[in-house]
Design a protein around this motif. Structure first.
Motif, PDB file in Angstrom:
ATOM      1  N   ILE A 290       0.800  -1.229   0.000  1.00  0.00           N
ATOM      2  CA  ILE A 290       0.000   0.000   0.000  1.00  0.00           C
ATOM      3  C   ILE A 290       0.834   1.281   0.000  1.00  0.00           C
ATOM      4  CG2 ILE A 290      -1.873  -1.199   1.186  1.00  0.00           C
ATOM      5  CD1 ILE A 290      -1.102   0.407   3.717  1.00  0.00           C
ATOM      6  N   GLY A 291       2.094   1.242   0.453  1.00  0.00           N
ATOM      7  CA  GLY A 291       2.915   2.441   0.572  1.00  0.00           C
ATOM      8  C   GLY A 291       3.780   2.365   1.810  1.00  0.00           C
ATOM      9  N   ARG A 292       3.705   3.401   2.665  1.00  0.00           N
ATOM     10  CA  ARG A 292       4.496   3.409   3.894  1.00  0.00           C
ATOM     11  C   ARG A 292       3.632   3.849   5.081  1.00  0.00           C
ATOM     12  NH1 ARG A 292       6.964   0.508   1.522  1.00  0.00           N
ATOM     13  NH2 ARG A 292       9.139   0.595   0.806  1.00  0.00           N
ATOM     14  N   ILE A 293       3.833   3.181   6.220  1.00  0.00           N
ATOM     15  CA  ILE A 293       3.141   3.516   7.458  1.00  0.00           C
ATOM     16  C   ILE A 293       4.186   3.989   8.460  1.00  0.00           C
ATOM     17  CG2 ILE A 293       1.666   2.668   9.323  1.00  0.00           C
ATOM     18  CD1 ILE A 293       0.658   0.502   7.366  1.00  0.00           C
ATOM     19  N   ILE A 294       4.022   5.220   8.960  1.00  0.00           N
ATOM     20  CA  ILE A 294       5.026   5.870   9.803  1.00  0.00           C
ATOM     21  C   ILE A 294       4.577   5.847  11.258  1.00  0.00           C
ATOM     22  CG2 ILE A 294       6.441   7.937  10.099  1.00  0.00           C
ATOM     23  CD1 ILE A 294       6.671   6.551   7.360  1.00  0.00           C
ATOM     24  N   SER A 300      10.617  14.654   8.692  1.00  0.00           N
ATOM     25  CA  SER A 300      11.648  14.133   7.788  1.00  0.00           C
ATOM     26  C   SER A 300      11.386  12.666   7.432  1.00  0.00           C
ATOM     27  CB  SER A 300      13.034  14.287   8.410  1.00  0.00           C
ATOM     28  OG  SER A 300      13.153  13.513   9.590  1.00  0.00           O
ATOM     29  N   GLU A 301      10.796  11.907   8.343  1.00  0.00           N
ATOM     30  CA  GLU A 301      10.472  10.511   8.035  1.00  0.00           C
ATOM     31  C   GLU A 301       9.368  10.424   6.988  1.00  0.00           C
ATOM     32  OE1 GLU A 301      10.078   7.683  11.169  1.00  0.00           O
ATOM     33  OE2 GLU A 301      11.370   8.824  12.543  1.00  0.00           O
ATOM     34  N   ILE A 306       7.741   9.486   1.355  1.00  0.00           N
ATOM     35  CA  ILE A 306       7.180   9.952   0.091  1.00  0.00           C
ATOM     36  C   ILE A 306       8.130   9.634  -1.059  1.00  0.00           C
ATOM     37  CG2 ILE A 306       6.604  12.030  -1.241  1.00  0.00           C
ATOM     38  CD1 ILE A 306       5.440  13.193   1.370  1.00  0.00           C
ATOM     39  N   ASP A 307       9.415   9.889  -0.856  1.00  0.00           N
ATOM     40  CA  ASP A 307      10.404   9.591  -1.899  1.00  0.00           C
ATOM     41  C   ASP A 307      10.445   8.099  -2.210  1.00  0.00           C
ATOM     42  OD1 ASP A 307      11.181  12.211  -2.307  1.00  0.00           O
ATOM     43  OD2 ASP A 307      12.771  12.139  -0.796  1.00  0.00           O
ATOM     44  N   GLU A 308      10.351   7.263  -1.186  1.00  0.00           N
ATOM     45  CA  GLU A 308      10.353   5.814  -1.388  1.00  0.00           C
ATOM     46  C   GLU A 308       9.142   5.385  -2.211  1.00  0.00           C
ATOM     47  OE1 GLU A 308      10.638   3.660   2.241  1.00  0.00           O
ATOM     48  OE2 GLU A 308      12.364   4.806   2.966  1.00  0.00           O
TER      49      GLU A 308
END
Length: 346
Positions: A290-294, A300-301, A306-308
């Motif tokens: 799905i993407g990234r979960i922070i 900055s994370e 977003i770049d990943e």
């Protein structure tokens, strides 16, 4: 089956997650009547300063339900949050479900500490929230809410997760969506949807936008907002949201508290990858597809995430199709209502 759906507001009045849920739930039952505060003709003093306004409105909704029930008996009542808080203390002989969309005490503990709303939310609103569970079968809209109900109130609940209309929320051609919305972009577009406040993590959105001037930040919000770094679109109708999800490259949603996170589900249904905080359904979902979960509030994370996501390929629609279909949602509530009716009076 004649069903009463009790909600503070209709979707025409407030286009929020609870109101959207009620609109969806109407599709589960052929004979459903929505009872809201406006339809109850409730009148009385404004108790906002005592933090009792929602409780007063809920009592008015309950009175209206009792009037209608005496005229033509309902088979089951389904109330949202505190809209039916006092029904369990009356002598009405009807099976009832109470659907918890979040918990006021959980919201207070997680995001309201140090604000004027903390004490009334934690101690006043939460008392009516607990009363709402009395005499009813209780439903939580996510595993997160179910955990909060048990840990904070010792309320047992079954989990019925939300559904997404996969026909409405589907990917559209990106360039066509941008053209229809009048958006020009040489680089990627990052989308934020929600109120421009700290609870929704809008402070993080602003900071990320400052760090990445090469990305266009598109904000769909009901809030008054002026910021030259942001492309702001206010009060967008829900039916046009697929255009915004399809026009973007990634959803940024750093909310500090969600019970579900309709925005994330709708975005993923449109095959838009997400960068989200670990709250709501994202507490119980893996990020691989799905993407990234922070798990922090460090801007900055989110920038790195977003770049990943922009440099990878994700297709989150498949995750939503499997777990959050509207058909499953409607079937689950039909089953819950039928079980409540069958077990009533045993």
């Amino acid at each position: 089956m004649k069903v009463a759906l009790l909600s503070m507001y209709s979707f025409d009045e407030v286009q929020g997650g609870t109101e959207l849920f009620t609109e969806h739930l109407r599709g589960a039952f052929q004979d459903a009547e929505v009872i809201t505060y406006s339809s109850s003709n409730g009148r009385g003093p404004d108790l906002t300063r005592f933090n009792l306004e929602e409780a007063r409105k809920g009592a008015a909704i309950c009175r209206r339900f009792r009037q209608l029930h005496r005229q033509d008996r309902f088979d089951v009542a389904i109330a949202s949050s505190t809209a039916g808080w006092c029904l369990g203390m009356s002598n009405i002989d009807v099976p009832m479900l109470n659907v918890f969309h979040f918990t006021m005490r959980g919201l207070a503990d997680q995001v309201l500490r140090g604000t004027p709303g903390y004490l009334p939310s934690r101690y006043v609103s939460s008392a009516f929230e607990k009363l709402a569970s009395v005499g009813k079968s209780n439903v939580a809209v996510s595993a997160k809410v179910s955990r909060e109900l048990w840990s904070l109130y010792r309320i047992r609940s079954r989990v019925i997760e939300h559904g997404v209309d996969m026909e409405r929320f589907r990917p559209l051609p990106r360039e066509r969506a941008r053209e229809e919305l009048g958006i020009e972009a040489d680089g990627p577009i990052c989308l934020f949807v929600g109120r421009a406040d700290a609870t929704k993590g809008f402070d993080i959105v602003r900071e990320v936008a400052r760090e990445r001037p090469d990305i266009q930040f598109l904000c769909v919000t009901s809030s008054q907002l002026n910021d030259d770094r942001l492309n702001v679109r206010r009060s967008v109708p829900n039916e046009r949201m697929p255009l915004y999800y399809s026009a973007a490259d990634v959803l940024l949603f750093p909310s500090r508290y969600e019970s579900v996170g309709y925005v994330g589900l709708e975005a993923m249904a449109c095959d838009l990858p997400v960068v989200v905080s670990r709250t709501g359904v994202f507490e119980d979902m893996g990020e691989d597809r799905i993407g990234r979960i922070i798990t922090s509030w460090n801007a900055s994370e989110y920038v790195e995430a977003i770049d990943e996501v922009l440099s990878s390929s994700f297709h989150p629609r498949h995750v939503v199709e499997k777990r959050y279909s509207m058909e499953r949602f409607l079937d689950d509530y039909r089953s819950a209502a039928a079980e409540a009716v069958a077990s009533h009076g045993r």
